[in-house]
Each structure stands twice: as C-alpha cells, then as structure tokens.
Enzyme design. Structure first.
Site, PDB file in Angstrom:
ATOM      1  CB  THR A  85     -11.987 -14.204  10.712  1.00  0.00           C
ATOM      2  OG1 THR A  85     -11.854 -12.616  10.940  1.00  0.00           O
ATOM      3  CG2 THR A  85     -12.513 -13.716  12.891  1.00  0.00           C
ATOM      4  CG  ASP A 124      -2.265  -1.305   7.184  1.00  0.00           C
ATOM      5  OD1 ASP A 124      -2.615  -1.845   7.953  1.00  0.00           O
ATOM      6  OD2 ASP A 124      -3.261   0.181   6.650  1.00  0.00           O
ATOM      7  CG  ASP A 157      -2.421   2.459   9.305  1.00  0.00           C
ATOM      8  OD1 ASP A 157      -3.544   2.396   9.857  1.00  0.00           O
ATOM      9  OD2 ASP A 157      -2.101   0.356   9.684  1.00  0.00           O
ATOM     10  NE  ARG A 195      -6.760  -8.080   6.294  1.00  0.00           N
ATOM     11  CZ  ARG A 195      -5.603  -8.941   6.032  1.00  0.00           C
ATOM     12  NH1 ARG A 195      -5.773  -9.475   5.376  1.00  0.00           N
ATOM     13  NH2 ARG A 195      -4.364  -8.492   6.366  1.00  0.00           N
TER      14      ARG A 195
HETATM   15  O1  LIG Z   1      -7.124  -9.420   0.299  1.00  0.00           O
HETATM   16  P1  LIG Z   1      -7.341  -9.104   1.845  1.00  0.00           P
HETATM   17  O2  LIG Z   1      -7.071 -10.055   2.745  1.00  0.00           O
HETATM   18  O3  LIG Z   1      -8.476  -8.792   1.869  1.00  0.00           O
HETATM   19  O4  LIG Z   1      -6.770  -7.849   2.714  1.00  0.00           O
HETATM   20  C1  LIG Z   1      -7.225  -6.554   1.763  1.00  0.00           C
HETATM   21  C2  LIG Z   1      -7.533  -5.165   2.363  1.00  0.00           C
HETATM   22  O5  LIG Z   1      -6.855  -5.127   3.521  1.00  0.00           O
HETATM   23  C3  LIG Z   1      -6.260  -3.783   3.458  1.00  0.00           C
HETATM   24  O6  LIG Z   1      -7.691  -2.813   4.005  1.00  0.00           O
HETATM   25  P2  LIG Z   1      -7.790  -2.663   5.605  1.00  0.00           P
HETATM   26  O7  LIG Z   1      -8.513  -4.020   5.704  1.00  0.00           O
HETATM   27  O8  LIG Z   1      -6.976  -2.308   6.184  1.00  0.00           O
HETATM   28  O9  LIG Z   1      -9.046  -1.426   5.680  1.00  0.00           O
HETATM   29  P3  LIG Z   1      -8.001   0.156   5.473  1.00  0.00           P
HETATM   30  O10 LIG Z   1      -7.613  -0.004   4.415  1.00  0.00           O
HETATM   31  O11 LIG Z   1      -9.368   0.749   6.681  1.00  0.00           O
HETATM   32  O12 LIG Z   1      -6.910   0.224   6.425  1.00  0.00           O
HETATM   33  C4  LIG Z   1      -6.674  -3.509   2.027  1.00  0.00           C
HETATM   34  O13 LIG Z   1      -6.667  -2.246   1.395  1.00  0.00           O
HETATM   35  C5  LIG Z   1      -7.347  -4.064   1.605  1.00  0.00           C
HETATM   36  O14 LIG Z   1      -9.064  -3.451   1.977  1.00  0.00           O
HETATM   37  O1  LIG Z   2      -0.718  -6.676   2.927  1.00  0.00           O
HETATM   38  C1  LIG Z   2      -1.027  -5.745   3.252  1.00  0.00           C
HETATM   39  C2  LIG Z   2      -1.800  -6.560   3.398  1.00  0.00           C
HETATM   40  C3  LIG Z   2      -3.311  -6.117   3.487  1.00  0.00           C
HETATM   41  N1  LIG Z   2      -3.863  -5.239   3.584  1.00  0.00           N
HETATM   42  C4  LIG Z   2      -2.587  -4.216   3.381  1.00  0.00           C
HETATM   43  O2  LIG Z   2      -2.860  -2.869   3.548  1.00  0.00           O
HETATM   44  N2  LIG Z   2      -1.765  -4.601   3.819  1.00  0.00           N
HETATM   45 MG   LIG Z   3      -5.393  -1.327   6.744  1.00  0.00          MG
END
Ligand SMILES: O=P(O)(O)OC[C@H]1O[C@H](OP(=O)(O)OP(=O)(O)O)[C@H](O)[C@@H]1O
Ligand SMILES: O=c1cc[nH]c(=O)[nH]1
Ligand SMILES: [Mg+2]
Length: 209
Positions: free
Chosen positions: A108, A200, A203, A104
């Site tokens: 944006t 997150d 993380d 994400r």
């Molecule tokens: O519903 P959304 O608004 O799209 O958000 C959710 C997304 O955000 C997080 O991933 P992130 O982009 O943080 O990637 P990561 O798993 O690599 O940390 C989570 O694991 C989802 O994939």
């Molecule tokens: O709360 C949130 C939203 C998006 N992605 C995450 O990991 N946590």
């Molecule tokens: Mg993430």
C-alpha cells in the site's frame, strides 16, 4: 509554505554521488551518509539565534556570541534515519534524541508506526526529523503528525533525497515545516522508489537484502 532548502555545497554533492552508486559497499555508504548529515547539520542550524555574553580572553574582555534559542532534539525515523544521527551529533553534541519507528507497507506504501519514544521536554525543543528518503512523503508526514499530536510545534525535516511528489505532499500536509535536502530527484517509480535515488536506504545502511 515551508521552504525547501537544497544543500548544494560541492562536498555534499560529491559525497552524494558515491552514496547513490550501486557499487558503493555498506561501510562506505554508512560513513558517507554520516558525513553528509554533518555537512547538512551546518546548513539546518544556519538560522539559530545568537545572544551576546561577556568573556575574558587571555588578552582582553569582549562581548562574544553564544547560541540562545531553543534546545535541539533529533528524531530519526527508524531504521534509515539512524544513519544520520551520529553525523549531526558531531556538530550538536547536546541534542537529545527521540525515535519514531515507521515501516512502509510494501503493497500500500502506507507507513505503519511501531515505536515512539521522545525526550520528556520534546515540546520545548526545536525538533529535527531525520530520514534519508522522502518518497511519497507518507512516512515523514506521519512522523510530523505524531509529534504535533504530542504538542511539538517547532519542527524541521532533514532528508538526503526527495521525490517531487513527496515535497508536494509534505508542503500540503505540513506547510509550517521547512525541508532540507541534498537533492530533489526526477520522480517515483511504480513501486514507490525514488528515481534515480539510491535504492533502499535502510537495506544499504544495514547490509540487509
Ligand atoms: O516517503 P515514503 O513513501 O513514506 O518512503 C520513505 C520511507 O521509506 C523508507 O523506510 P522503510 O519503510 O523502507 O523502512 P526502513 O528504514 O526500516 O527500511 C525510508 O527510510 C523512509 O522512511
Ligand atoms: O527510494 C526509496 C523510497 C523509499 N525508501 C527508500 O529507502 N528508498
Ligand atoms: Mg527500507
């Protein structure tokens, strides 16, 4: 409209409380996400079709049940979806695993695809898309669209925590997809994080940040 199944089993809810707690360390967070995924796999497979087969026990012949429907595939959304894969494979060890990489954009909030690798017979399988968080819904919607664009039609989505905004967006974009979650929280905050959520997920799973 796809159904929203909230998996409210007490074991899931207890473990989810520890997962949410900011004082939970990475190792425990990872272990518990896996355990909840196993318990949720039990719910998401509840409606799998069965057929009868004849076997012999040491005592007598009998007609007994075996799974008879589509083979299953898991598609974790990288990174955080990886944390749920092993837990589900404990119950469905023959599932094949595809991967979709989506990150994400923090400004944006739009998902950016960076990787896709699916089993060659993905179109034939029931695919369970996995991601702990359904926030705006953008990542899950993009993942499901990418799978549909490649001819996959039998899709379910499994998340730990969803925001109401994400559920609404998912149902509008993919009304054919059932959603399984452990909780639907209050709302999104201005940075697109689920409130109260768990922070997150990627993380916390991998100890980054
Ligand atoms: O519903 P959304 O608004 O799209 O958000 C959710 C997304 O955000 C997080 O991933 P992130 O982009 O943080 O990637 P990561 O798993 O690599 O940390 C989570 O694991 C989802 O994939
Ligand atoms: O709360 C949130 C939203 C998006 N992605 C995450 O990991 N946590
Ligand atoms: Mg993430």
């Amino acid at each position: 409209m796809g159904k929203v199944v909230v998996c409210d089993h007490p074991l899931i809810q207890h473990k989810l409380t520890i997962i949410r707690d900011k004082n939970t360390i990475t190792k425990d967070f990872r272990d518990l996400v896996g355990e909840v995924a196993t318990l949720m796999a039990y719910e998401i497979t509840r409606d799998l079709p069965l057929a009868k087969t004849t076997i012999e026990t040491p005592v007598a012949k009998m007609e007994s049940s075996v799974l008879s429907g589509r083979m299953i595939g898991l598609v974790p959304i990288l990174r955080a979806g990886l944390g749920m894969v092993d837990g589900i494979l404990k119950l469905i060890p023959s599932a094949k695993v595809g991967h979709i990489g989506l990150q994400r954009d923090e400004e944006t909030l739009q998902p950016v695809e960076y990787y896709l690798n699916l089993p060659t017979d993905a179109q034939e399988r029931l695919l369970i898309v996995i991601d702990p968080m359904l926030a705006t819904g953008g990542s899950a919607i993009a993942a499901l669209s990418a799978l549909k664009a490649r001819g996959c039609r039998h899709l379910k989505l499994m998340c730990l925590i969803a925001a109401p905004e994400g559920v609404e967006a998912l149902q509008a974009a993919h009304p054919d997809v059932d959603l399984y979650v452990a909780a639907v929280d209050e709302r999104l905050n201005e940075r697109g994080y689920i409130v109260p959520g768990l922070g997150d997920a990627g993380d916390r799973l991998f100890g980054t940040k």
